[in-house]
Scaffold this active site. Structure first.
Site, PDB file in Angstrom:
ATOM      1  N   GLU A 136      36.782  35.289  37.151  1.00 55.50           N
ATOM      2  CA  GLU A 136      37.569  34.066  37.332  1.00 55.50           C
ATOM      3  C   GLU A 136      38.539  33.833  36.173  1.00 55.50           C
ATOM      4  OE1 GLU A 136      35.200  30.662  38.435  1.00 55.50           O
ATOM      5  OE2 GLU A 136      33.726  31.895  39.511  1.00 55.50           O
ATOM      6  N   GLU A 196      26.579  30.069  38.232  1.00 60.30           N
ATOM      7  CA  GLU A 196      26.393  29.105  37.148  1.00 60.30           C
ATOM      8  C   GLU A 196      24.977  28.521  37.097  1.00 60.30           C
ATOM      9  OE1 GLU A 196      29.494  26.240  37.732  1.00 60.30           O
ATOM     10  OE2 GLU A 196      31.092  27.688  37.374  1.00 60.30           O
TER      11      GLU A 196
END
Length: 365
Positions: A276, A161
């Protein structure tokens, strides 16, 4: 029907009642012996899930279900800084080692997550006085952790991220101790340190919120490609991009935008992993059948758009069963009903999302 390995057969034989009925259809997620996969043609896309060491230790049914259905596992938290490196100079490998041992015992691949992230950092990292100290600690952490699992963990989410929530360009990176002390250079530093510690590992940049319609998501796709090009132009060792795919009801998948992003990633000769996947059902109707169908439909839209452009190297969900999911921690339903974001419900029964994943993982077989 997929041929089950002995441990899978034993698990299903020992499971009784309604749980047995629910799990009896799950053999499609079982790891196939390589000789059977080759004889039948191309193997399905490997399926896996994020797992929790504590639940594996305390919940025998969960442990058996993970062993039966996952070809890959990834630690949900056990390899993050706060868990594995809680104090300066102190490493705690007990939980990570337990997951590695579980994977080895059950012939499951394990991915590493994560080496450089803005989150889950212990308080001591805020004490870095300057860039030199930050780089020294980052490299030491990566060398220590990756070297310990060299040859055992074949793939790492090296940087997780990195993009700011609404980036303007490739250098619009999320504020963190790494950005504060090292700037964008922390990414090349992290990737090069990982490659040095394990030259055979596949190195992944993992990112989220790139699937949807809207100016913010378009900006994230644009900045991600710019960042990837910058890394490749500098010969930074990078092998794949992980799309987290935390999908939200109420948002619309931008099929054209997502496919254009994937085409650019493929053009850079980078692999794609779905890392994810789950569907946040906070705002979906309460009726279980209707809600599960909508969750599955959203996942199908995403997977269909992806698989039309590229064969993902893996499809992982962030958890296997609704019994253990991060979603209610942040997205609890107003009606008080349990969230249902994952392939199996809290009693380990397969849901429509399970069928969607099964369809798309076999799309190239």
């Amino acid at each position: 029907m997929t041929t089950l390995l002995p441990s899978r057969r034993k698990f299903l034989a020992q499971t009784t009642g309604s749980l047995a009925l629910g799990l009896s259809g799950l053999s499609a997620f079982a790891a196939e012996p390589p000789h059977l996969s080759r004889a039948a043609g191309a193997a399905p896309i490997p399926y896996g899930a994020a797992v929790r060491a504590g639940a594996l230790a305390s919940d025998p049914t969960y442990r058996a279900a993970v062993a039966a259905m996952c070809e890959i596992i990834v630690p949900e938290g056990e390899m993050k800084w706060s868990d594995i490196h809680p104090k300066r100079g102190e490493y705690r490998f007990e939980n990570a080692d337990a997951l590695v041992d579980f994977a080895r015992q059950n012939r499951i691949e394990i991915r590493g997550h994560t080496l450089a992230w803005y989150g889950a950092l212990p308080a001591w990292t805020s004490e870095f006085a300057n860039g030199a100290e930050a780089e020294r600690e980052l490299v030491d952490h990566i060398e220590t952790v990756v070297s310990r699992y060299r040859g055992t963990v074949p793939s790492w989410d090296v940087v997780n991220e990195p993009l700011a929530d609404w980036p303007q360009d490739r250098f619009s990176l999320r504020p963190s101790i790494w950005m504060n002390r090292l700037g964008p250079e922390y990414l090349p530093i992290a990737f090069k340190a990982t490659a040095s510690a394990d030259p055979d590992a596949k190195l992944v940049l993992n990112e989220y919120d790139v699937e949807y319609h809207g100016a913010r998501f378009e900006a994230r796709r644009k900045a991600l490609i710019q960042l990837l090009r910058w890394l490749r132009d500098r010969d930074v060792p990078l092998h794949a991009v992980g799309l987290q795919a935390h999908l939200f009801a109420g948002r619309t998948i931008d099929r054209d935008g997502l496919q254009a992003l994937l085409a650019e990633i493929v053009a850079l000769k980078l692999d794609v992993l779905i890392t994810e996947l789950d569907v946040v059902d906070k705002d979906l109707p309460g009726k279980i059948g209707e809600r599960d169908a909508l969750v599955a439909a959203m996942a199908a839209q995403f997977l269909d758009a992806c698989c039309e452009v590229v064969r993902p190297k893996a499809i992982l969900t962030w958890g296997l069963t609704d019994r253990y999911t991060w979603v209610p921690t942040f997205f609890k339903r107003a009606d008080g009903m349990p969230n249902r974001p994952l392939p199996l419900d809290a009693e380990f029964k397969p849901k429509p999302l399970f069928d969607v994943i099964e369809e798309y993982r076999r799309k190239f077989a």
